[in-house]
Enzyme design. Structure first.
Site, PDB file in Angstrom:
ATOM      1  N   LYS A   1       9.982   8.087 -43.019  1.00 55.18           N
ATOM      2  CA  LYS A   1       9.728   6.998 -42.064  1.00 55.18           C
ATOM      3  C   LYS A   1       9.369   5.716 -42.820  1.00 55.18           C
ATOM      4  O   LYS A   1       9.866   4.631 -42.512  1.00 55.18           O
ATOM      5  CB  LYS A   1       8.607   7.388 -41.098  1.00 55.18           C
ATOM      6  CG  LYS A   1       9.042   8.448 -40.090  1.00 55.18           C
ATOM      7  CD  LYS A   1       7.869   9.068 -39.337  1.00 55.18           C
ATOM      8  CE  LYS A   1       8.324  10.280 -38.511  1.00 55.18           C
ATOM      9  NZ  LYS A   1       7.213  11.059 -37.952  1.00 55.18           N
TER      10      LYS A   1
ATOM     11  N   GLN B   1       0.689  11.229 -37.942  1.00 53.19           N
ATOM     12  CA  GLN B   1       1.611  12.361 -38.116  1.00 53.19           C
ATOM     13  C   GLN B   1       0.968  13.663 -37.628  1.00 53.19           C
ATOM     14  O   GLN B   1      -0.165  13.982 -37.970  1.00 53.19           O
ATOM     15  CB  GLN B   1       2.019  12.471 -39.595  1.00 53.19           C
ATOM     16  CG  GLN B   1       3.048  13.543 -39.865  1.00 53.19           C
ATOM     17  CD  GLN B   1       4.378  13.324 -39.135  1.00 53.19           C
ATOM     18  OE1 GLN B   1       4.905  12.218 -39.102  1.00 53.19           O
ATOM     19  NE2 GLN B   1       4.911  14.370 -38.538  1.00 53.19           N
TER      20      GLN B   1
ATOM     21  N   ASP C   1       5.193   6.239 -30.537  1.00 55.34           N
ATOM     22  CA  ASP C   1       5.672   7.613 -30.366  1.00 55.34           C
ATOM     23  C   ASP C   1       5.801   7.979 -28.886  1.00 55.34           C
ATOM     24  O   ASP C   1       6.430   8.970 -28.538  1.00 55.34           O
ATOM     25  CB  ASP C   1       4.669   8.600 -31.003  1.00 55.34           C
ATOM     26  CG  ASP C   1       5.020   8.935 -32.442  1.00 55.34           C
ATOM     27  OD1 ASP C   1       6.212   8.885 -32.773  1.00 55.34           O
ATOM     28  OD2 ASP C   1       4.091   9.259 -33.215  1.00 55.34           O
TER      29      ASP C   1
END
Ligand code: NDP
Length: 286
Positions: free
Chosen positions: A48, A92, A115
């Protein structure tokens, strides 16, 4: 379906948008928080961060030791929420067991929740009130659109009802703009094969390596494999290989399928970058 190529195409578009935003004095920035040293998580955040840099965006890398307490993590998230230079926050998953993941998800300000995990973001998504779209489901929809797959009226069967894949994907597919009829399967589903065989579009998101066998797929169906599973393999350089939820032999029965790797995975990253751009654009108009 080549998710790698489409993902790269979207990332090129993102790069152009990032440059336009930078010309106005703002660098789109995603804070990437990793707690602990889980190797799979480390590899996800590294990809990412690399993608952000390649797109000319800023990646604020925050690496925290496994011993970080929940309160410490929550206060870091709070600081990031208040930092005008940060447009998106990604923590994460999974976080270490002593940290309550729900508290972490709910600590991220919805306007930076790229997200789309926060209950407010999820509610807005279901009620179609704007806001970010969740990256993996959005990536799947982009792939279907790119390959002109007839989704309206199709029977889509999704195997897996997680909060990050199955549930949001089902909700997006039943929007009027997609008009699919969705069956959502899980471990409580009786006679799974009966359902999968009815799928015009079969989406596997169970986290079980090569679990969908050729005889579970209707001839000519479209098969989307969301699964990313690490399987031990002594002959592989890293000691493991990555495989999807669909047995690769099943590709022969499908009219279209997504490979693993190179299918949905790269789309998830591309859609994440797009959400950061969207957030930075919103901050310009404030
Ligand atoms: P979860 O483990 O959170 O959810 C798995 C789901 O699959 C659950 O709903 C579970 O049912 C269902 N399931 C598991 N086994 C069976 C079975 N035998 N029969 C029917 N249903 C079953 O996984 P995620 O959604 O987080 O991830 C799924 C996969 O997708 C993983 O391989 C993950 O690595 C991958 N992934 C890939 C991404 C990408 O970018 N390509 C992004 C996110 C995930 P129940 O609810 O009853 O337990």
């Amino acid at each position: 379906m080549d998710g790698k190529a489409l993902g790269l195409k979207i990332r090129e578009e993102v790069k152009i948008k990032a440059a336009a935003i930078k010309a106005k004095g703002i660098t789109p920035c995603l804070a990437v928080v990793l707690v602990g040293e889980d190797p799979a998580s480390l590899s996800y955040v590294t990809s990412k961060e690399k993608a952000l840099e390649e797109a000319g965006m800023e990646s604020r890398d925050i690496r925290l030791p496994e011993s970080t307490s929940e309160n410490e993590l929550l206060s870091i998230i709070k600081e990031l929420n208040n930092d005008n230079k940060v447009h998106g926050i990604l923590v994460q998953s999974p976080v270490p067991k002593h940290i309550n993941e729900e508290n972490v998800i709910e600590a991220v300000a919805p306007e930076k929740d790229v997200d789309c995990f926060h209950p407010v973001s999820v509610g807005n998504m279901i009620l179609e009130k704007g806001g970010f779209l969740p990256c993996t489901p959005h990536g799947v929809l982009k792939l279907l659109r790119e390959y002109n797959i007839q989704v309206a009226g199709a029977h889509v069967v999704i195997v897996g009802r997680s909060n990050i894949v199955g549930k949001p994907l089902a909700n997006l597919l039943i929007r009027k703009e997609y008009n699919a009829t969705v069956t959502l399967c899980h471990t409580g589903t009786k006679d799974l094969i009966k359902h999968t065989l009815q799928a015009d579009i079969l989406i596997a998101a169970a986290g079980r390596p090569a679990f969908i066998k050729p005889d579970m797929i209707k001839n000519g169906a479209i098969v989307i494999d969301v699964g990313i599973n690490r399987v031990e393999d002594a002959s592989a350089k890293k000691g493991y290989r990555v495989c999807g939820d669909v047995d690769p032999c099943a590709a022969d029965r499908a009219s279209f399928f997504t490979p693993v790797p190179g299918g949905v995975g790269p789309m998830t990253i591309a859609m994440l970058l797009q959400n950061v751009i969207e957030s930075a654009q919103r901050s310009l108009s404030k």
